[in-house]
Scaffold this motif. Structure first.
Motif, PDB file in Angstrom:
ATOM      1  N   PRO A  33       0.824  -1.237   0.000  1.00 41.83           N
ATOM      2  CA  PRO A  33       0.000   0.000   0.000  1.00 41.83           C
ATOM      3  C   PRO A  33       0.846   1.270   0.000  1.00 41.83           C
ATOM      4  O   PRO A  33       0.491   2.251  -0.668  1.00 41.83           O
ATOM      5  CB  PRO A  33      -0.799  -0.124   1.298  1.00 41.83           C
ATOM      6  CG  PRO A  33      -0.875  -1.577   1.555  1.00 41.83           C
ATOM      7  CD  PRO A  33       0.440  -2.136   1.087  1.00 41.83           C
ATOM      8  N   MET A  34       1.961   1.229   0.703  1.00 44.49           N
ATOM      9  CA  MET A  34       2.826   2.402   0.739  1.00 44.49           C
ATOM     10  C   MET A  34       3.330   2.745  -0.666  1.00 44.49           C
ATOM     11  O   MET A  34       3.267   3.904  -1.099  1.00 44.49           O
ATOM     12  CB  MET A  34       4.012   2.108   1.665  1.00 44.49           C
ATOM     13  CG  MET A  34       5.140   3.109   1.576  1.00 44.49           C
ATOM     14  SD  MET A  34       6.539   2.610   2.575  1.00 44.49           S
ATOM     15  CE  MET A  34       7.308   1.383   1.511  1.00 44.49           C
ATOM     16  N   LEU A  36       2.084   1.712  -3.529  1.00 44.59           N
ATOM     17  CA  LEU A  36       0.956   2.056  -4.395  1.00 44.59           C
ATOM     18  C   LEU A  36       0.605   3.528  -4.228  1.00 44.59           C
ATOM     19  O   LEU A  36       0.401   4.259  -5.202  1.00 44.59           O
ATOM     20  CB  LEU A  36      -0.247   1.178  -4.038  1.00 44.59           C
ATOM     21  CG  LEU A  36      -1.534   1.438  -4.838  1.00 44.59           C
ATOM     22  CD1 LEU A  36      -1.272   1.235  -6.328  1.00 44.59           C
ATOM     23  CD2 LEU A  36      -2.651   0.517  -4.377  1.00 44.59           C
ATOM     24  N   HIS A  37       0.588   3.967  -2.978  1.00 43.57           N
ATOM     25  CA  HIS A  37       0.290   5.374  -2.703  1.00 43.57           C
ATOM     26  C   HIS A  37       1.335   6.288  -3.340  1.00 43.57           C
ATOM     27  O   HIS A  37       1.002   7.302  -3.968  1.00 43.57           O
ATOM     28  CB  HIS A  37       0.257   5.580  -1.188  1.00 43.57           C
ATOM     29  CG  HIS A  37      -0.019   6.990  -0.788  1.00 43.57           C
ATOM     30  ND1 HIS A  37      -1.177   7.636  -1.141  1.00 43.57           N
ATOM     31  CD2 HIS A  37       0.713   7.876  -0.092  1.00 43.57           C
ATOM     32  CE1 HIS A  37      -1.150   8.873  -0.673  1.00 43.57           C
ATOM     33  NE2 HIS A  37       0.004   9.047  -0.036  1.00 43.57           N
ATOM     34  N   ASN A  40       0.955   6.183  -7.212  1.00 41.63           N
ATOM     35  CA  ASN A  40      -0.274   6.895  -7.592  1.00 41.63           C
ATOM     36  C   ASN A  40      -0.091   8.413  -7.465  1.00 41.63           C
ATOM     37  O   ASN A  40      -0.589   9.174  -8.282  1.00 41.63           O
ATOM     38  CB  ASN A  40      -1.433   6.463  -6.693  1.00 41.63           C
ATOM     39  CG  ASN A  40      -2.090   5.186  -7.211  1.00 41.63           C
ATOM     40  OD1 ASN A  40      -1.818   4.765  -8.342  1.00 41.63           O
ATOM     41  ND2 ASN A  40      -2.930   4.584  -6.403  1.00 41.63           N
ATOM     42  N   ASP A 102       6.802  13.778  -5.157  1.00 40.76           N
ATOM     43  CA  ASP A 102       6.186  13.861  -3.837  1.00 40.76           C
ATOM     44  C   ASP A 102       6.617  12.676  -3.005  1.00 40.76           C
ATOM     45  O   ASP A 102       6.388  11.523  -3.387  1.00 40.76           O
ATOM     46  CB  ASP A 102       4.648  13.878  -3.971  1.00 40.76           C
ATOM     47  CG  ASP A 102       4.167  15.214  -4.484  1.00 40.76           C
ATOM     48  OD1 ASP A 102       4.936  16.186  -4.379  1.00 40.76           O
ATOM     49  OD2 ASP A 102       3.037  15.276  -4.989  1.00 40.76           O
ATOM     50  N   ASP A 103       7.230  12.955  -1.859  1.00 45.12           N
ATOM     51  CA  ASP A 103       7.698  11.876  -0.995  1.00 45.12           C
ATOM     52  C   ASP A 103       6.816  11.774   0.235  1.00 45.12           C
ATOM     53  O   ASP A 103       6.233  12.749   0.688  1.00 45.12           O
ATOM     54  CB  ASP A 103       9.147  12.147  -0.571  1.00 45.12           C
ATOM     55  CG  ASP A 103      10.113  11.707  -1.645  1.00 45.12           C
ATOM     56  OD1 ASP A 103       9.978  10.543  -2.095  1.00 45.12           O
ATOM     57  OD2 ASP A 103      10.978  12.504  -2.039  1.00 45.12           O
ATOM     58  N   PHE A 104       6.732  10.552   0.744  1.00 43.59           N
ATOM     59  CA  PHE A 104       5.891  10.308   1.913  1.00 43.59           C
ATOM     60  C   PHE A 104       6.651   9.623   3.023  1.00 43.59           C
ATOM     61  O   PHE A 104       6.144   9.480   4.116  1.00 43.59           O
ATOM     62  CB  PHE A 104       4.668   9.467   1.515  1.00 43.59           C
ATOM     63  CG  PHE A 104       3.900  10.090   0.382  1.00 43.59           C
ATOM     64  CD1 PHE A 104       2.946  11.052   0.638  1.00 43.59           C
ATOM     65  CD2 PHE A 104       4.167   9.729  -0.918  1.00 43.59           C
ATOM     66  CE1 PHE A 104       2.255  11.629  -0.401  1.00 43.59           C
ATOM     67  CE2 PHE A 104       3.472  10.311  -1.952  1.00 43.59           C
ATOM     68  CZ  PHE A 104       2.524  11.268  -1.704  1.00 43.59           C
ATOM     69  N   GLU A 105       7.842   9.154   2.704  1.00 45.73           N
ATOM     70  CA  GLU A 105       8.608   8.402   3.699  1.00 45.73           C
ATOM     71  C   GLU A 105      10.048   8.894   3.652  1.00 45.73           C
ATOM     72  O   GLU A 105      10.458   9.580   2.709  1.00 45.73           O
ATOM     73  CB  GLU A 105       8.604   6.906   3.341  1.00 45.73           C
ATOM     74  CG  GLU A 105       7.223   6.289   3.216  1.00 45.73           C
ATOM     75  CD  GLU A 105       6.528   6.107   4.552  1.00 45.73           C
ATOM     76  OE1 GLU A 105       7.216   6.140   5.586  1.00 45.73           O
ATOM     77  OE2 GLU A 105       5.289   5.950   4.563  1.00 45.73           O
ATOM     78  N   ASP A 106      10.778   8.526   4.703  1.00 45.75           N
ATOM     79  CA  ASP A 106      12.221   8.745   4.649  1.00 45.75           C
ATOM     80  C   ASP A 106      12.806   7.808   3.610  1.00 45.75           C
ATOM     81  O   ASP A 106      12.269   6.731   3.361  1.00 45.75           O
ATOM     82  CB  ASP A 106      12.845   8.438   6.024  1.00 45.75           C
ATOM     83  CG  ASP A 106      12.372   9.437   7.057  1.00 45.75           C
ATOM     84  OD1 ASP A 106      12.082  10.587   6.656  1.00 45.75           O
ATOM     85  OD2 ASP A 106      12.277   9.067   8.237  1.00 45.75           O
TER      86      ASP A 106
END
Lengths: 183, 372
Positions: A33-34, A36-37, A40, A102-106
């Protein structure tokens, strides 16, 4: 192994090293899911996310098979970093990269390619060559090298009169494949 | 590369060669560079197949996992309603900029309003001060107005014209030009005391006078001191010359062309006046407006005439009415217009004195005429 039991990082790494299917299953489901997000959010489809994720998963898996490999970060970070890198490369190739992601994690920056052994034939390269080779060569080679069938079995399966004929066919096919690979 | 060679390589790699074949093959490898290369390629291919095989297995496994996951409905992107990390990474710069602007705006507004308030306060206080000043000024102006109303006469009087006059008798008779007092004559109805004489030599010598008699044509007038403070003059030190002065005779005048007495001297330059008028002398004395009515003395200090006018065209040329004409004029005065007879002086006390001494005596008998 108890499904509900929360596994530590070390347990996951150990599971991957030992080809533990259940552990790999859990790990796979945890981090998709990470990715995929991420894909996307950066102009990618779900199918592309699946491909990128599996590629990254295999890289992690294969690297863990090497005895000299040392994982210096969390599994999550490692997977995310590889996916990020692969996706950036993909965007560059498609000329879709807009200069910002766009980043969401380290994430970590790799000094080298995660798979740095260029002498090895890549999975995609082999797949592509085999597809081009076509039947019956593909079946002969796959049966011999992948499925480890004997020449007699192959002759029987493919309808050759004897093993020697099958062998000759195999050599021809191998020669063609060689040319495809080197061209 | 023939199939034979490929077969040989493949059999070598599979370990199917006999001892003799193996020996031959290894010998070939030492000499044949191409064969070594081909062997490398085959090794690589085999490894490639092995990897491909392994990866295909893993991939199949992963696809199984994926299918399983999709079946369980778990293949959904993580649904984060709010993640501080994401929020921070995405919007931190924007938020920071917005916040700074807001802060600047707020503090700017606070500062500005404070500043404006303080400005207003200082302005208000200065306005109040101004108001007070104005009130004070108004009050003092009102006070001044009141004072003015209480003492209107003296300060409101304006001198209309002026000239010079001189004493002809100790009783208080004086001679001047008619045109000097002409304006006072017109105003006699309105202001009774519109004529005054002054002397700078003594501040007490300030008397109201009245016009006794005047002759416009000869431009001569007789004044009489009409003042409570006045009694009589001392005996005059000069007299009136009866004979006509000679040409070239040294003469001088005392007059009030300004608020102070002025001495001028010259000579008799002609026995006739303007347009050969025999009633006048022409004297070379510089005169001005205030000189009108001033006496002309000779060297002895006797009066030979009265300055009447100056030549408009030539500088330093003046005309003086002869004493003979003054006598004639005095004779013409009707006796009933005189309250007391005029006793002209008979004795000269100045002859032989030097000019400054003469003037010291004479200046007490020469006055400034003020017409209001």
């Amino acid at each position: 192994m108890n499904q509900s039991k929360i596994l530590s990082e070390a347990a996951f790494i150990e599971g991957l090293r030992q080809d533990n299917r259940q552990v790999m299953n859990r790990l796979y489901k945890i981090h998709f899911p990470m990715v995929l997000h991420f894909i996307n959010s950066n102009s990618g489809t779900e199918d592309e996310a699946k491909d990128i994720y599996q590629e990254a998963f295999i890289i992690l898996y294969e690297n863990l098979q090497k005895t000299d490999f040392q994982l210096n970060c969390k599994i999550k970070t490692y997977i995310y970093s590889i996916c990020r890198r692969l996706w950036l490369k993909n965007l560059y190739v498609k000329s879709k990269f807009l200069g910002k992601i766009d980043d969401f994690e380290d994430f970590i920056i790799f000094d080298q390619e995660p798979i740095d052994d260029n002498s090895e034939i890549a999975f995609n390269q082999m797949e592509e060559a085999l597809t081009k080779l076509g039947e019956p060569c593909r079946s002969v080679l796959e049966d011999y090298y992948l499925n480890k069938l004997s020449m007699n079995q192959i002759a029987e399966k493919m309808g050759y009169t004897n093993a020697d004929n099958a062998k000759t066919q195999k050599y021809k096919c191998l020669n063609r494949l060689k040319k495809l690979m080197t061209s | 590369m023939t199939n034979k060679q490929i077969e040989l390589i493949e059999r070598y790699l599979d370990g199917e060669l006999s001892a003799e074949e193996l020996k031959n093959f290894e010998d070939q490898l030492r000499n044949d560079v191409d064969l070594v290369y081909e062997l490398g390629v085959h090794k690589q291919l085999r490894k490639g197949f092995a990897n491909y095989h392994k990866q295909k297995q893993v991939k199949t496994m992963l696809n199984d996992f994926h299918a399983e996951m999709e079946a369980q409905g778990l293949a959904k992107p993580i649904n984060r309603t709010f993640s501080f990390r994401v929020f921070r990474q995405k919007y931190l710069p924007t938020v920071a900029v917005a916040a700074s602007i807001a802060l600047i705006a707020v503090f700017g507004a606070l500062f500005t309003s404070d500043y404006i308030k303080s400005l207003e306060q200082t302005q208000q206080s200065s306005v109040i001060k101004l108001q007070r000043e104005i009130n004070k000024t108004q009050q003092s102006i009102n006070a001044l107005k009141k004072e003015l109303k209480q003492t209107p006469q003296q300060s409101q009087r304006v001198q209309k014209s002026g000239g010079t006059c001189f004493v002809i008798s100790a009783e208080g008779y004086l001679v001047t030009n008619y045109h000097v007092v002409e304006k006072a004559i017109r105003n006699t109805i309105e202001v009774a005391d519109s004529l005054a004489i002054e002397s700078v030599t003594n501040p007490d010598y300030r008397y109201k006078v009245e016009l006794v008699y005047g002759d416009r044509d000869k431009d001569i007038a007789i004044l009489k001191i009409h003042d409570d403070n006045f009694t009589a003059f001392n005996k005059l030190p000069y007299t009136f010359e009866k004979s006509v002065a000679d040409l070239g005779e040294q003469v001088f005048t005392l007059a009030y062309p300004k608020d102070d007495i002025v001495y001028n001297e010259g000579t008799v330059s002609s026995k006739t006046g303007s347009q050969s008028d025999t009633t006048e002398y022409q004297v070379s004395i510089p005169v001005n407006r205030g000189n009108s009515g001033s006496p002309v003395f000779n060297a002895k200090g006797n009066i030979i005439g009265v300055i009447t006018k100056k030549d408009d065209k030539a500088e330093g040329v003046a005309f003086a009415l002869k004493t003979r004409e003054i006598f004639k004029f005095l004779d013409e005065i009707p006796q009933d217009s005189l309250k007391s007879p005029i006793h002209l002086p008979k004795i000269n006390k100045l002859a032989g004195f030097k000019r400054p001494q003469q003037i010291k005596k004479l200046q007490d008998y020469v006055f400034q005429v003020k017409v209001y």
